[in-house]
Design an enzyme around this catalytic site. Structure first.
Site, PDB file in Angstrom:
ATOM      1  CE  LYS A 179      -7.491   0.953  -1.762  1.00 37.23           C
ATOM      2  NZ  LYS A 179      -8.358   0.449  -0.777  1.00 37.23           N
ATOM      3  CD  GLN A 232      -8.864  -3.570  -0.666  1.00 36.36           C
ATOM      4  OE1 GLN A 232      -8.141  -2.383  -0.210  1.00 36.36           O
ATOM      5  NE2 GLN A 232      -9.914  -3.254  -1.413  1.00 36.36           N
ATOM      6  CG  ASP A 283     -10.928   2.499   3.925  1.00 35.15           C
ATOM      7  OD1 ASP A 283     -11.024   3.156   2.733  1.00 35.15           O
ATOM      8  OD2 ASP A 283     -11.415   1.442   4.090  1.00 35.15           O
TER       9      ASP A 283
END
Ligand SMILES: Nc1nc2c(c(=O)[nH]1)N[C@@H](CN(C=O)c1ccc(C(=O)N[C@@H](CCC(=O)O)C(=O)O)cc1)CN2
Length: 282
Positions: free
Chosen positions: A55, A99, A122
């Site tokens: 990322k 994450q 996200d």
């Protein structure tokens, strides 16, 4: 029957990242501020380390700044929540990625909810799930959003189709089902307690495998001509679909690697630039 056509996520993601890079450059030029994604990683799980690095690398390619916060595995829920609240309040940060998975001792939901909805690029918060489900402006969960982009790029008409989602996780199975429903598919969720998974999959015009069980979906259960999306990311780059047998029955199929994975990251970057533009008032 001939082999399925491959849905090339790598190529489509590259085009999305190129467009995103142009938008990021334009935003930076107009506002003097570079879009910024904060990545937060708890612990040192090798797969998670790899995904976060991917990322960050892709951010660099797209002209997006990234700020990394690495926290030790022993981090508590309270400490993680405090970190995410602090990033949420920081005007120099436009998007936040925590994450997944975090350690079992952490309340991951409490952590996700500490991300301000306008920075939830996200798409993991309750607020994002709600806006996505109601078709309102907001951010989609990245893998589900990427899957829909891929289906659109290959002209898959979902209206009236029977879609079977195998998996019910908060950031993948549940939201992808909502996005398919919003496109007028008839959606069935299957999971570990589903009585006869094979029978359900055999009925599906569209199968989305998102369960984290290597090669669970076998070609013999794929309806001839079905569209098969493999959102599995098991160790060794193995998907949830047994590709070699499924490719013989499907009409369209995503490979692993090179299918859904790259689309996840492209969606994250695209949403980061959108978030930055909104926060900078452009
Ligand atoms: N907060 C989040 N955590 C996790 C997400 C997520 O969307 N948000 N998804 C997964 C893992 N993931 C991103 O985090 C991810 C997995 C795989 C790929 C990818 O591009 N894979 C490549 C192959 C990679 C390689 O060569 O090593 C591919 O499929 O082509 C991207 C993102 C869990 N956690």
């Amino acid at each position: 029957m001939s082999q399925a056509r491959l849905m090339d996520g790598t190529a489509l993601a590259r085009r999305i990242v190129e467009d995103t890079a142009r938008q990021a450059a334009d935003l930076t030029r107009r506002t003097g501020t570079q879009p910024c994604l904060a990545t937060v990683l708890v612990g040192e799980d090798p797969a998670s380390v790899t995904y976060v690095r991917m990322k960050q690398n892709r951010c660099r390619t797209a002209g997006i700044a990234s700020r990394h916060v690495a926290l030790p595995a022993r981090t508590t829920t309270e400490e993680l929540v405090a970190t995410l609240r602090s990033l949420s309040a920081d005007p120099a940060v436009h998007g936040i990625l925590l994450q997944h998975p975090v350690g079992d001792h952490i309340d991951e939901r409490a952590a996700f909810e500490a991300i301000a909805p306008e920075k939830d690029v996200d798409g993991v918060t309750f607020a994002s799930f709600a806006t996505m489900s109601f078709g309102l402006p907001g951010f989609v969960s990245c893998t589900p959003g990427g899957i829909l982009r891929l289906l659109d790029a290959y002209d898959v008409d979902l209206t009236g189709k029977r879609a079977v989602v195998v998996g019910r996780s908060a950031i993948l199975g549940k939201p992808v089902g909502m996005l398919l429903l919003a496109r007028d598919a008839t959606v069935t969720y299957c999971h570990s307690r589903t009585a006869d998974l094979s029978a359900a999959v055999r009925e599906a015009d569209v199968v989305v495998a998102a369960v984290g069980r290597p090669r669970l979906i076998r070609g013999q259960d794929v309806k001839p001509g079905a569209v098969v999306v493999d959102a599995g990311y098991n160790p060794g780059n193995v998907g949830d679909v047994d590709f070699d047998s499924a490719v013989e029955r499907a009409s369209l199929i995503t490979p692993v690697p090179g299918g859904v994975g790259p689309m996840t990251i492209a969606t994250l970057l695209e949403q980061t630039v959108t978030a930055a533009a909104r926060q900078l008032g452009v």
